[in-house]
Design a protein around this motif. Structure first.
Motif, PDB file in Angstrom:
ATOM      1  N   ASP A 267       0.808  -1.223   0.000  1.00  0.00           N
ATOM      2  CA  ASP A 267       0.000   0.000   0.000  1.00  0.00           C
ATOM      3  C   ASP A 267       0.840   1.272   0.000  1.00  0.00           C
ATOM      4  O   ASP A 267       0.279   2.377  -0.004  1.00  0.00           O
ATOM      5  CB  ASP A 267      -0.929   0.015   1.217  1.00  0.00           C
ATOM      6  CG  ASP A 267      -2.064  -0.990   1.092  1.00  0.00           C
ATOM      7  OD1 ASP A 267      -2.441  -1.324  -0.042  1.00  0.00           O
ATOM      8  OD2 ASP A 267      -2.565  -1.439   2.140  1.00  0.00           O
ATOM      9  N   GLU A 268       2.150   1.136   0.017  1.00  0.00           N
ATOM     10  CA  GLU A 268       3.015   2.328   0.006  1.00  0.00           C
ATOM     11  C   GLU A 268       2.932   3.020  -1.358  1.00  0.00           C
ATOM     12  O   GLU A 268       2.513   2.415  -2.349  1.00  0.00           O
ATOM     13  CB  GLU A 268       4.468   1.941   0.320  1.00  0.00           C
ATOM     14  CG  GLU A 268       4.683   1.484   1.752  1.00  0.00           C
ATOM     15  CD  GLU A 268       4.350   2.543   2.795  1.00  0.00           C
ATOM     16  OE1 GLU A 268       4.428   3.755   2.506  1.00  0.00           O
ATOM     17  OE2 GLU A 268       4.006   2.140   3.923  1.00  0.00           O
ATOM     18  N   ASN A 269       3.357   4.286  -1.415  1.00  0.00           N
ATOM     19  CA  ASN A 269       3.294   5.067  -2.650  1.00  0.00           C
ATOM     20  C   ASN A 269       4.057   4.413  -3.795  1.00  0.00           C
ATOM     21  O   ASN A 269       3.635   4.491  -4.942  1.00  0.00           O
ATOM     22  CB  ASN A 269       3.836   6.481  -2.413  1.00  0.00           C
ATOM     23  CG  ASN A 269       2.925   7.289  -1.526  1.00  0.00           C
ATOM     24  OD1 ASN A 269       1.726   7.041  -1.461  1.00  0.00           O
ATOM     25  ND2 ASN A 269       3.489   8.242  -0.815  1.00  0.00           N
ATOM     26  N   ASP A 270       5.190   3.795  -3.489  1.00  0.00           N
ATOM     27  CA  ASP A 270       6.004   3.144  -4.517  1.00  0.00           C
ATOM     28  C   ASP A 270       6.298   1.707  -4.087  1.00  0.00           C
ATOM     29  O   ASP A 270       7.380   1.406  -3.595  1.00  0.00           O
ATOM     30  CB  ASP A 270       7.303   3.925  -4.734  1.00  0.00           C
ATOM     31  CG  ASP A 270       8.117   3.396  -5.892  1.00  0.00           C
ATOM     32  OD1 ASP A 270       7.636   2.475  -6.606  1.00  0.00           O
ATOM     33  OD2 ASP A 270       9.241   3.893  -6.096  1.00  0.00           O
ATOM     34  N   PRO A 271       5.331   0.821  -4.270  1.00  0.00           N
ATOM     35  CA  PRO A 271       5.532  -0.561  -3.819  1.00  0.00           C
ATOM     36  C   PRO A 271       6.701  -1.269  -4.507  1.00  0.00           C
ATOM     37  O   PRO A 271       7.294  -2.160  -3.937  1.00  0.00           O
ATOM     38  CB  PRO A 271       4.212  -1.265  -4.120  1.00  0.00           C
ATOM     39  CG  PRO A 271       3.345  -0.302  -4.821  1.00  0.00           C
ATOM     40  CD  PRO A 271       4.009   1.026  -4.834  1.00  0.00           C
ATOM     41  N   LYS A 272       7.051  -0.817  -5.724  1.00  0.00           N
ATOM     42  CA  LYS A 272       8.197  -1.439  -6.410  1.00  0.00           C
ATOM     43  C   LYS A 272       9.480  -1.252  -5.596  1.00  0.00           C
ATOM     44  O   LYS A 272      10.339  -2.122  -5.574  1.00  0.00           O
ATOM     45  CB  LYS A 272       8.377  -0.862  -7.806  1.00  0.00           C
ATOM     46  CG  LYS A 272       7.463  -1.484  -8.822  1.00  0.00           C
ATOM     47  CD  LYS A 272       7.849  -1.043 -10.212  1.00  0.00           C
ATOM     48  CE  LYS A 272       7.205  -2.007 -11.190  1.00  0.00           C
ATOM     49  NZ  LYS A 272       7.774  -1.868 -12.507  1.00  0.00           N
ATOM     50  N   MET A 273       9.598  -0.115  -4.938  1.00  0.00           N
ATOM     51  CA  MET A 273      10.765   0.144  -4.106  1.00  0.00           C
ATOM     52  C   MET A 273      10.808  -0.813  -2.898  1.00  0.00           C
ATOM     53  O   MET A 273      11.860  -1.089  -2.345  1.00  0.00           O
ATOM     54  CB  MET A 273      10.743   1.591  -3.618  1.00  0.00           C
ATOM     55  CG  MET A 273      11.954   1.994  -2.801  1.00  0.00           C
ATOM     56  SD  MET A 273      11.722   3.602  -2.035  1.00  0.00           S
ATOM     57  CE  MET A 273      10.962   3.107  -0.507  1.00  0.00           C
ATOM     58  N   MET A 274       9.647  -1.331  -2.522  1.00  0.00           N
ATOM     59  CA  MET A 274       9.538  -2.175  -1.340  1.00  0.00           C
ATOM     60  C   MET A 274       9.647  -3.674  -1.655  1.00  0.00           C
ATOM     61  O   MET A 274       9.526  -4.499  -0.759  1.00  0.00           O
ATOM     62  CB  MET A 274       8.205  -1.897  -0.625  1.00  0.00           C
ATOM     63  CG  MET A 274       8.007  -0.449  -0.201  1.00  0.00           C
ATOM     64  SD  MET A 274       9.339   0.184   0.846  1.00  0.00           S
ATOM     65  CE  MET A 274       9.100  -0.807   2.312  1.00  0.00           C
ATOM     66  N   VAL A 275       9.902  -4.035  -2.903  1.00  0.00           N
ATOM     67  CA  VAL A 275       9.947  -5.443  -3.293  1.00  0.00           C
ATOM     68  C   VAL A 275      10.939  -6.260  -2.458  1.00  0.00           C
ATOM     69  O   VAL A 275      10.592  -7.343  -1.970  1.00  0.00           O
ATOM     70  CB  VAL A 275      10.202  -5.594  -4.814  1.00  0.00           C
ATOM     71  CG1 VAL A 275      10.584  -7.011  -5.184  1.00  0.00           C
ATOM     72  CG2 VAL A 275       8.953  -5.155  -5.589  1.00  0.00           C
ATOM     73  N   PRO A 276      12.178  -5.781  -2.237  1.00  0.00           N
ATOM     74  CA  PRO A 276      13.093  -6.590  -1.404  1.00  0.00           C
ATOM     75  C   PRO A 276      12.541  -6.816   0.012  1.00  0.00           C
ATOM     76  O   PRO A 276      12.680  -7.901   0.576  1.00  0.00           O
ATOM     77  CB  PRO A 276      14.388  -5.769  -1.368  1.00  0.00           C
ATOM     78  CG  PRO A 276      14.326  -4.900  -2.586  1.00  0.00           C
ATOM     79  CD  PRO A 276      12.860  -4.606  -2.790  1.00  0.00           C
ATOM     80  N   CYS A 277      11.902  -5.811   0.558  1.00  0.00           N
ATOM     81  CA  CYS A 277      11.314  -5.916   1.895  1.00  0.00           C
ATOM     82  C   CYS A 277      10.173  -6.936   1.893  1.00  0.00           C
ATOM     83  O   CYS A 277      10.093  -7.795   2.775  1.00  0.00           O
ATOM     84  CB  CYS A 277      10.823  -4.542   2.349  1.00  0.00           C
ATOM     85  SG  CYS A 277      10.228  -4.492   4.053  1.00  0.00           S
ATOM     86  N   ILE A 278       9.306  -6.838   0.895  1.00  0.00           N
ATOM     87  CA  ILE A 278       8.173  -7.756   0.804  1.00  0.00           C
ATOM     88  C   ILE A 278       8.662  -9.195   0.679  1.00  0.00           C
ATOM     89  O   ILE A 278       8.156 -10.100   1.357  1.00  0.00           O
ATOM     90  CB  ILE A 278       7.264  -7.373  -0.382  1.00  0.00           C
ATOM     91  CG1 ILE A 278       6.614  -6.007  -0.150  1.00  0.00           C
ATOM     92  CG2 ILE A 278       6.211  -8.449  -0.624  1.00  0.00           C
ATOM     93  CD1 ILE A 278       5.982  -5.390  -1.397  1.00  0.00           C
ATOM     94  N   ARG A 279       9.651  -9.419  -0.152  1.00  0.00           N
ATOM     95  CA  ARG A 279      10.170 -10.779  -0.346  1.00  0.00           C
ATOM     96  C   ARG A 279      10.773 -11.337   0.943  1.00  0.00           C
ATOM     97  O   ARG A 279      10.542 -12.491   1.289  1.00  0.00           O
ATOM     98  CB  ARG A 279      11.189 -10.788  -1.471  1.00  0.00           C
ATOM     99  CG  ARG A 279      10.539 -10.656  -2.825  1.00  0.00           C
ATOM    100  CD  ARG A 279      11.529 -10.778  -3.943  1.00  0.00           C
ATOM    101  NE  ARG A 279      10.814 -10.760  -5.222  1.00  0.00           N
ATOM    102  CZ  ARG A 279      11.304 -10.254  -6.331  1.00  0.00           C
ATOM    103  NH1 ARG A 279      12.512  -9.738  -6.349  1.00  0.00           N
ATOM    104  NH2 ARG A 279      10.588 -10.279  -7.441  1.00  0.00           N
ATOM    105  N   LEU A 280      11.549 -10.509   1.627  1.00  0.00           N
ATOM    106  CA  LEU A 280      12.130 -10.968   2.895  1.00  0.00           C
ATOM    107  C   LEU A 280      11.066 -11.191   3.947  1.00  0.00           C
ATOM    108  O   LEU A 280      11.147 -12.158   4.718  1.00  0.00           O
ATOM    109  CB  LEU A 280      13.189  -9.984   3.388  1.00  0.00           C
ATOM    110  CG  LEU A 280      14.569 -10.195   2.804  1.00  0.00           C
ATOM    111  CD1 LEU A 280      15.479  -9.009   3.113  1.00  0.00           C
ATOM    112  CD2 LEU A 280      15.184 -11.484   3.324  1.00  0.00           C
TER     113      LEU A 280
END
Length: 115
Positions: free
Chosen positions: A35-48
């Motif tokens: 739900d963050e403004n730029d979820p693509k930037m959060m991909v490493p976090c989501i995967r971990l």
């Protein structure tokens, strides 16, 4: 198969509770990252987050049933929790900070249980 002694069950409770809290924090963090403004930037976090939640589930199951392989899985859990902690700690989002704290607590509980 021998049943665990009351002492063993009590000793397991702390690590199982920490693993459970870590699973919940990682799942919440992964969802909130989407739900963050730029979820693509959060991909490493989501995967971990997802990897950490999954390895914590597996570790909890192995510990709860007294598996002969629990120590091996526990080492993997410690490694992935550390990586998840390090990733989440870099982000200022509340959900990431809460996840980093849960991962740290899980790391401590897992290390204490392994010792």
């Amino acid at each position: 198969m021998p049943t665990a002694s009351p002492r063993t069950r009590r000793d397991n409770r702390a690590v199982l509770d920490a693993l459970s809290r870590c699973i919940a924090a990682c799942e919440l963090c992964a969802d909130a990252c989407l739900d963050e403004n730029d979820p693509k930037m959060m991909v490493p976090c989501i995967r971990l987050d997802r990897d950490c939640a999954d390895v914590c589930r597996l570790t909890a199951a192995f510990i709860a049933r007294g598996s002969d392989h629990a120590q091996h899985v526990l080492r993997e859990c410690i490694e992935i929790c550390q990586k998840c902690h390090d990733e989440c700690a870099q982000h200022q989002h509340d959900h990431c900070q809460q996840c980093a704290e849960a991962c740290q607590a899980c790391l401590e509980a897992c290390r204490a249980y392994a010792a």
